[in-house]
Design a protein around this motif. Sequence first.
Motif, PDB file in Angstrom:
ATOM      1  N   VAL A 153      10.484   5.415   2.407  1.00  0.00           N
ATOM      2  CA  VAL A 153       9.184   5.205   2.964  1.00  0.00           C
ATOM      3  C   VAL A 153       8.784   6.598   3.515  1.00  0.00           C
ATOM      4  O   VAL A 153       7.577   7.243   3.212  1.00  0.00           O
ATOM      5  N   GLN A 154       9.569   7.302   4.289  1.00  0.00           N
ATOM      6  CA  GLN A 154       9.297   8.609   4.997  1.00  0.00           C
ATOM      7  C   GLN A 154       9.307   9.732   3.708  1.00  0.00           C
ATOM      8  O   GLN A 154       8.184  10.614   3.610  1.00  0.00           O
ATOM      9  N   ALA A 155      10.299   9.765   2.856  1.00  0.00           N
ATOM     10  CA  ALA A 155      10.141  10.419   1.957  1.00  0.00           C
ATOM     11  C   ALA A 155       8.702  10.375   0.964  1.00  0.00           C
ATOM     12  O   ALA A 155       8.124  11.202   0.256  1.00  0.00           O
ATOM     13  N   LEU A 156       8.413   9.156   0.570  1.00  0.00           N
ATOM     14  CA  LEU A 156       7.123   8.861  -0.179  1.00  0.00           C
ATOM     15  C   LEU A 156       5.829   9.345   0.477  1.00  0.00           C
ATOM     16  O   LEU A 156       5.033  10.055  -0.022  1.00  0.00           O
ATOM     17  N   ARG A 157       5.993   9.095   1.791  1.00  0.00           N
ATOM     18  CA  ARG A 157       4.514   9.718   2.576  1.00  0.00           C
ATOM     19  C   ARG A 157       4.611  10.995   2.614  1.00  0.00           C
ATOM     20  O   ARG A 157       3.616  11.600   2.545  1.00  0.00           O
ATOM     21  N   ALA A 158       5.694  11.699   2.818  1.00  0.00           N
ATOM     22  CA  ALA A 158       5.892  13.095   3.011  1.00  0.00           C
ATOM     23  C   ALA A 158       5.326  13.858   1.491  1.00  0.00           C
ATOM     24  O   ALA A 158       4.686  14.835   1.365  1.00  0.00           O
ATOM     25  N   THR A 159       5.746  13.149   0.331  1.00  0.00           N
ATOM     26  CA  THR A 159       5.529  13.607  -0.888  1.00  0.00           C
ATOM     27  C   THR A 159       4.007  13.353  -1.299  1.00  0.00           C
ATOM     28  O   THR A 159       3.400  14.142  -1.753  1.00  0.00           O
TER      29      THR A 159
END
Length: 356
Positions: A153-159
């Motif tokens: 989820v962190q990777a998705l939000r950052a991207t």
Amino acid sequence: MGGITAFRLSTPPAVPKPSLAVIAYYAGDATAFRSYPTKGLTHIIYSFLHLQGNSLAFDKPQDKATVAALVALKAQQPQLKVMLSLGGWSGCQTCSQVFATAKGRSDFAASVKQVLRATHTDGIDLDWEYPAIAGPPGHRFAPEDRHNFTLLVQALRATLGNTYEISFAAGGFPEYLRKSVEWPAVMPLVNRVNLMSYDLVNGYSTLTGHHTPLYPSPPQQVSVDDGVRYLDSVGVAPGKIVIGAAFYARVFNHVPSAKQGLRQAGKFYKTFNYKEFTDSLSATQGFATYWDSIAQAPYAYNARRQEFATFDNPRSIRLKTQYVRTKHLGGIMFWELTGDKPQHGLLESLYEAAAQ
């Protein structure tokens, strides 16, 4: 003999107040949704896309055509958001492996952004069944899935930044709620959690019960309210909680007649959609319908065939929607749009309650 012919126009479904999310999961084709009253929906979540390697991908070219048709609805319904769902039951076979590595998560997030841009859709819904606990037979699960879901989820939000929505489908049962998600870390990054408060009595159950009850009905504790209370206890903001409704029944057979089949030994037999209830659950077929005033849920029993059915109906849908209003929750979602009757169905009952 001449005269004036009077035409009686049917009253359109009431449109919900805009603060309430009304979310339809959709597994149909490029035309089926046109038969349904979609104007009150805030979200349609197309189900499903899957992993190809580390990337989010459509299975078939016609799936892209379906999404394009859904996106075209936004021209007439500017409030509507169209999202894409990854996974589903048996649809996340390699999720544990892929999301266990930083590269897998990064590749996936990049592919999501690419797909969302290409399809002009509004976000991603994660339906990984399940991180850290057993899901479909043969699917890998591991304790580290729980933290890897946070990292995903962190990777998705950052991207994706804040342009796109992120939601996830959460199991409505205690093992998932306690073991699958790091709630304080995940919830600030997502727009909502879609609580799958259905299939709480499922295909593996050997005792009948309510598969989508609003409240606990002893000895069955698992319910919508039980899930919402747990999320509240771990600090999830009420406005990010979306509860689930079922537009289908689960039927068990070889069920003895005590208590009209409720909480009796039985074997899961089949599911069928709400649009089939008039025929499949009718008195002419041998079914009698009952109401559990504690669970706030309907059920039916066929003494001749020894079959028990558990489901939502207009009354339980209205009560769930009123519950969302009373608890100041984010909204209500359901599986699945094409299970409904195109006219005078459960969606219209939901709209009526949401507009009050």
